[in-house]
Design a protein around this motif. Sequence first.
Motif, short mmCIF file in Angstrom:
data_model
loop_
_atom_site.label_atom_id
_atom_site.label_comp_id
_atom_site.label_asym_id
_atom_site.label_seq_id
_atom_site.Cartn_x
_atom_site.Cartn_y
_atom_site.Cartn_z
N LEU A 1 0.83 -1.20 0.00
CA LEU A 1 0.00 0.00 0.00
C LEU A 1 0.87 1.26 0.00
CD1 LEU A 1 -2.87 1.17 0.18
CD2 LEU A 1 -2.68 1.05 2.67
N MET A 2 1.96 1.23 0.75
CA MET A 2 2.87 2.37 0.80
C MET A 2 3.48 2.62 -0.57
SD MET A 2 6.37 2.81 3.06
CE MET A 2 7.29 1.77 1.94
N ILE A 3 3.86 1.55 -1.27
CA ILE A 3 4.45 1.67 -2.61
C ILE A 3 3.44 2.25 -3.59
CG2 ILE A 3 5.29 0.34 -4.59
CD1 ILE A 3 7.39 0.69 -2.45
N GLU A 4 2.21 1.74 -3.55
CA GLU A 4 1.19 2.15 -4.51
C GLU A 4 0.61 3.53 -4.23
OE1 GLU A 4 0.47 0.70 -7.24
OE2 GLU A 4 1.54 -1.19 -6.96
N SER A 5 0.76 4.03 -3.00
CA SER A 5 0.15 5.32 -2.64
C SER A 5 1.13 6.47 -2.67
CB SER A 5 -0.49 5.22 -1.25
OG SER A 5 0.49 4.95 -0.26
N GLN A 6 2.30 6.27 -3.28
CA GLN A 6 3.31 7.34 -3.30
C GLN A 6 2.85 8.58 -4.05
OE1 GLN A 6 7.55 6.02 -4.02
NE2 GLN A 6 6.50 4.11 -4.41
N SER A 7 2.00 8.39 -5.06
CA SER A 7 1.55 9.52 -5.87
C SER A 7 0.40 10.28 -5.23
CB SER A 7 1.15 9.05 -7.27
OG SER A 7 0.15 8.05 -7.19
N SER A 8 -0.13 9.76 -4.10
CA SER A 8 -1.22 10.45 -3.42
C SER A 8 -0.68 11.70 -2.74
CB SER A 8 -1.87 9.53 -2.39
OG SER A 8 -0.97 9.24 -1.34
N GLU A 9 -1.59 12.58 -2.35
CA GLU A 9 -1.18 13.83 -1.70
C GLU A 9 -0.43 13.57 -0.41
OE1 GLU A 9 -3.25 17.87 0.18
OE2 GLU A 9 -4.38 16.59 -1.20
N GLU A 10 -0.90 12.58 0.35
CA GLU A 10 -0.25 12.25 1.61
C GLU A 10 1.12 11.62 1.36
OE1 GLU A 10 0.18 12.27 5.63
OE2 GLU A 10 -1.51 13.09 4.50
#
Length: 272
Positions: free
Chosen positions: A231-240
């Motif tokens: 999840l951390m890898i896939e959510s890198q492009s999110s604002e957070e």
Amino acid sequence: MSLDSVKHVILVLSGKGGVGKSSVTVQLALSLARRGHRVGVLDVDLTGPNIPRMFNVEDKKVTQGAGGWIPVPVGTASENGGSICCMSLGFLLRDRGDSVVWRGPKKTAMIRQFMTDVIWGELDYLLIDTPPGTSDEHISLAEQMRTVNPDGAVIVTTPQAVATADVRKEINFCKKVGLDILGVVENMSGFVCPHCSECTNMFSSGGGKIMAEQFSIEFFGAVPIDPSFNLMIESQSSEEGMKTSLIDQYGKSKLWPIFKDVTEKLVARVNP
């Protein structure tokens, strides 16, 4: 030679596909960077270049410098100065879904170009993520490495007997080409529940450790599957995800303490 300013060159190998070599390579890079090291990652898995996606730099382009290709930086440097840059065939493809249908000579030429034409600059560690098996890419790497004098290889396996049987072939390959084996990492050794954090041995455990003992190779550690890392890898492009560098984010991962220990053993092997 573009590797003249690289202190340590380490290959990540496995005779089996799907054991998570790229995941291990990424976490080794993050762990080394968290120690303050300058790390480069070279992705020579020509038919499955996953490193750009895992570092969230797929949209970046390789630029040409005066002396060759300039590797793509991964985010910002960590608080203690550690940094990561990478090079992969994935940057040269038009689309993630494009297939690479090359015969041996073209693969060999591409690997030779990666080894000689990338301007890595001053690096403490260069990690080379390889494809599975003992094919053209591995033979080409072994030939190119003769002038580099690499520190050795980290062998990745999963616990099952069907995986360790193939990984044994990779160990024998290393012996034939004179490549030192630094240690073994047993990946996917259990599953960490995202709700209760209990670790369950879905694919058994201990196979990698037993194999390491049989070949008298140091066992670096067992790494479970942790959905929160994915999840951390896939959510890198999110604002957070963009607020904090991936190197610093990894410090909050449940896998960081495990790879911290793995990295300490690796650093001790290459800096006796």
